[in-house]
Design a protein around this motif. Structure first.
Motif, PDB file in Angstrom:
ATOM      1  N   PHE A 130       4.775   9.742   1.886  1.00  0.00           N
ATOM      2  CA  PHE A 130       5.946   8.917   0.930  1.00  0.00           C
ATOM      3  C   PHE A 130       6.744   8.398  -0.353  1.00  0.00           C
ATOM      4  O   PHE A 130       7.322   8.802  -0.420  1.00  0.00           O
ATOM      5  CB  PHE A 130       5.636   7.279   1.744  1.00  0.00           C
ATOM      6  CG  PHE A 130       6.097   6.079   1.290  1.00  0.00           C
ATOM      7  CD1 PHE A 130       7.433   5.418   1.719  1.00  0.00           C
ATOM      8  CD2 PHE A 130       5.975   5.250  -0.289  1.00  0.00           C
ATOM      9  CE1 PHE A 130       8.083   4.573   0.980  1.00  0.00           C
ATOM     10  CE2 PHE A 130       7.126   4.509  -0.976  1.00  0.00           C
ATOM     11  CZ  PHE A 130       8.082   3.964   0.844  1.00  0.00           C
ATOM     12  N   ASN A 131       5.357   9.044  -0.709  1.00  0.00           N
ATOM     13  CA  ASN A 131       5.091   9.199  -2.283  1.00  0.00           C
ATOM     14  C   ASN A 131       6.648   9.922  -2.828  1.00  0.00           C
ATOM     15  O   ASN A 131       7.253  10.310  -3.365  1.00  0.00           O
ATOM     16  CB  ASN A 131       3.914   9.471  -3.528  1.00  0.00           C
ATOM     17  CG  ASN A 131       3.763   7.896  -3.462  1.00  0.00           C
ATOM     18  OD1 ASN A 131       4.461   6.410  -3.460  1.00  0.00           O
ATOM     19  ND2 ASN A 131       1.890   7.820  -3.451  1.00  0.00           N
ATOM     20  N   VAL A 133       8.732  11.634  -0.422  1.00  0.00           N
ATOM     21  CA  VAL A 133       9.990  12.106  -0.397  1.00  0.00           C
ATOM     22  C   VAL A 133      10.397  10.586  -1.578  1.00  0.00           C
ATOM     23  O   VAL A 133      11.556  10.850  -1.757  1.00  0.00           O
ATOM     24  CB  VAL A 133       9.586  11.372   1.262  1.00  0.00           C
ATOM     25  CG1 VAL A 133      11.450  10.522   1.400  1.00  0.00           C
ATOM     26  CG2 VAL A 133       9.369  11.729   2.320  1.00  0.00           C
ATOM     27  N   GLU A 134       9.541   9.258  -1.632  1.00  0.00           N
ATOM     28  CA  GLU A 134      10.197   8.261  -2.687  1.00  0.00           C
ATOM     29  C   GLU A 134      10.181   9.096  -3.397  1.00  0.00           C
ATOM     30  O   GLU A 134      11.790   9.297  -4.222  1.00  0.00           O
ATOM     31  CB  GLU A 134       8.966   7.247  -2.824  1.00  0.00           C
ATOM     32  CG  GLU A 134       9.838   5.998  -3.628  1.00  0.00           C
ATOM     33  CD  GLU A 134      11.081   5.341  -2.416  1.00  0.00           C
ATOM     34  OE1 GLU A 134      12.070   4.354  -3.390  1.00  0.00           O
ATOM     35  OE2 GLU A 134      10.665   5.276  -1.431  1.00  0.00           O
ATOM     36  N   ALA A 135       9.976   9.799  -4.237  1.00  0.00           N
ATOM     37  CA  ALA A 135      10.240  10.284  -5.550  1.00  0.00           C
ATOM     38  C   ALA A 135      11.602  11.249  -6.007  1.00  0.00           C
ATOM     39  O   ALA A 135      12.397  11.695  -6.743  1.00  0.00           O
ATOM     40  CB  ALA A 135       8.792  11.773  -5.902  1.00  0.00           C
ATOM     41  N   CYS A 136      11.894  12.496  -4.375  1.00  0.00           N
ATOM     42  CA  CYS A 136      12.987  12.661  -4.124  1.00  0.00           C
ATOM     43  C   CYS A 136      14.589  11.970  -3.850  1.00  0.00           C
ATOM     44  O   CYS A 136      15.033  12.981  -3.394  1.00  0.00           O
ATOM     45  CB  CYS A 136      12.242  13.428  -3.614  1.00  0.00           C
ATOM     46  SG  CYS A 136      11.476  15.302  -4.158  1.00  0.00           S
ATOM     47  N   SER A 137      13.925  10.912  -3.064  1.00  0.00           N
ATOM     48  CA  SER A 137      15.147  10.091  -3.050  1.00  0.00           C
ATOM     49  C   SER A 137      16.022   9.436  -4.460  1.00  0.00           C
ATOM     50  O   SER A 137      15.991  10.042  -5.248  1.00  0.00           O
ATOM     51  CB  SER A 137      14.879   8.737  -2.160  1.00  0.00           C
ATOM     52  OG  SER A 137      13.795   9.211  -1.461  1.00  0.00           O
ATOM     53  N   GLY A 140      14.896   8.939  -8.130  1.00  0.00           N
ATOM     54  CA  GLY A 140      13.571   9.185  -8.276  1.00  0.00           C
ATOM     55  C   GLY A 140      13.443  10.288  -8.959  1.00  0.00           C
ATOM     56  O   GLY A 140      14.303  11.067  -9.272  1.00  0.00           O
ATOM     57  N   TRP A 167      11.661  17.560  -1.502  1.00  0.00           N
ATOM     58  CA  TRP A 167       9.846  16.478  -1.027  1.00  0.00           C
ATOM     59  C   TRP A 167       8.605  16.284  -0.518  1.00  0.00           C
ATOM     60  O   TRP A 167       7.912  16.753  -1.153  1.00  0.00           O
ATOM     61  CB  TRP A 167      10.551  14.948  -0.195  1.00  0.00           C
ATOM     62  CG  TRP A 167      10.724  15.635   1.649  1.00  0.00           C
ATOM     63  CD1 TRP A 167      12.126  16.334   2.161  1.00  0.00           C
ATOM     64  CD2 TRP A 167       9.939  16.007   2.567  1.00  0.00           C
ATOM     65  NE1 TRP A 167      11.976  16.897   3.199  1.00  0.00           N
ATOM     66  CE2 TRP A 167      11.016  16.782   3.806  1.00  0.00           C
ATOM     67  CE3 TRP A 167       8.425  16.164   2.606  1.00  0.00           C
ATOM     68  CZ2 TRP A 167      10.044  16.721   4.407  1.00  0.00           C
ATOM     69  CZ3 TRP A 167       7.743  16.429   3.553  1.00  0.00           C
ATOM     70  CH2 TRP A 167       8.669  16.492   4.504  1.00  0.00           C
ATOM     71  N   TRP A 171       5.269  17.071  -2.328  1.00  0.00           N
ATOM     72  CA  TRP A 171       4.398  16.943  -1.823  1.00  0.00           C
ATOM     73  C   TRP A 171       3.440  17.760  -1.705  1.00  0.00           C
ATOM     74  O   TRP A 171       2.076  17.567  -2.499  1.00  0.00           O
ATOM     75  CB  TRP A 171       4.479  16.793  -0.087  1.00  0.00           C
ATOM     76  CG  TRP A 171       2.990  16.658   0.836  1.00  0.00           C
ATOM     77  CD1 TRP A 171       3.062  15.354   0.950  1.00  0.00           C
ATOM     78  CD2 TRP A 171       2.520  17.584   1.533  1.00  0.00           C
ATOM     79  NE1 TRP A 171       1.592  15.528   2.113  1.00  0.00           N
ATOM     80  CE2 TRP A 171       1.337  16.988   2.280  1.00  0.00           C
ATOM     81  CE3 TRP A 171       2.426  19.024   1.726  1.00  0.00           C
ATOM     82  CZ2 TRP A 171       0.927  17.567   2.901  1.00  0.00           C
ATOM     83  CZ3 TRP A 171       1.994  19.178   2.546  1.00  0.00           C
ATOM     84  CH2 TRP A 171       0.584  19.614   3.212  1.00  0.00           C
TER      85      TRP A 171
END
Length: 189
Positions: A130-131, A133-137, A140, A167, A171
């Motif tokens: 999740f982190n 994906v969130e960081a690359c949204s 982010g 992402w 990861w």
């Protein structure tokens, strides 16, 4: 033949393509040596050779001691499994005086399992995903210079990363970060 008979080895640390596991399938690239039996007291051994300037890898089978005429050629498979059932069913029949009783080793270390149960549970693993994906949204931080340095430190380069989405690269960097944490915690036990 089942996958069990494949030989796997790691790319050399200095390989410009980066870390990867290479698999040699004896059905396609094997010779007589791929049919040798296991022994806990082998008379042959495998040696991996790397011709770095050409990026060529080879596995050679060499004698480890004097071999008498008619003596069977054998080597230690050095195989591991995480399955206790498979481990129990892998009886060794080499008959040597130093026979270990199994041609498979069990790859489960109690210390490591304790760390995984405490710090890398199903929820922890999903949080890392999740982190990433969130960081690359949108908005982010994406893949940072620290992430790039960590991936490089672990030899994670073009061979594994290729053309993957940001992402997924993030990861991989977060997993490497966990491995660093795990190494510190392992020494504390």
């Amino acid at each position: 033949m089942p996958d069990f008979y494949n030989i796997t080895f790691e790319r050399h640390f200095d390989d410009p393509e980066g870390y990867d596991i290479l698999t040699v399938d004896p059905i396609l690239f094997g010779n007589f040596a791929s049919r040798l039996s296991h022994s806990c007291n082998p008379n042959c051994e495998t040696v991996t050779k790397v011709k770095q300037d050409a990026g060529l890898y080879s596995i050679g089978m060499f004698t480890a001691k004097a071999i008498k005429y008619g003596e069977e050629l054998c080597f230690n498979y050095c195989s591991f499994t995480e399955s206790e059932e498979e481990f129990r069913s892998a009886s060794c029949l080499c008959g040597s005086t130093v026979c270990q009783g199994r041609f498979l080793n069990l790859a489960v270390a109690q210390k490591n399992q304790g760390l995984m149960k405490e710090y890398h549970t199903f929820i922890d693993r999903n949080l890392i995903l999740f982190n990433a994906v969130e960081a690359c949204s949108l908005g982010g931080a994406g893949v940072t210079a620290d992430d790039e340095a960590r991936l490089d430190k672990f030899g994670i380069k073009r061979s594994i990363l290729g053309d993957i989405p940001a992402w997924l690269k993030k990861w991989a960097a977060l997993i490497c970060e966990f491995v660093e944490f795990e190494q510190v915690k392992y020494l504390e036990l």
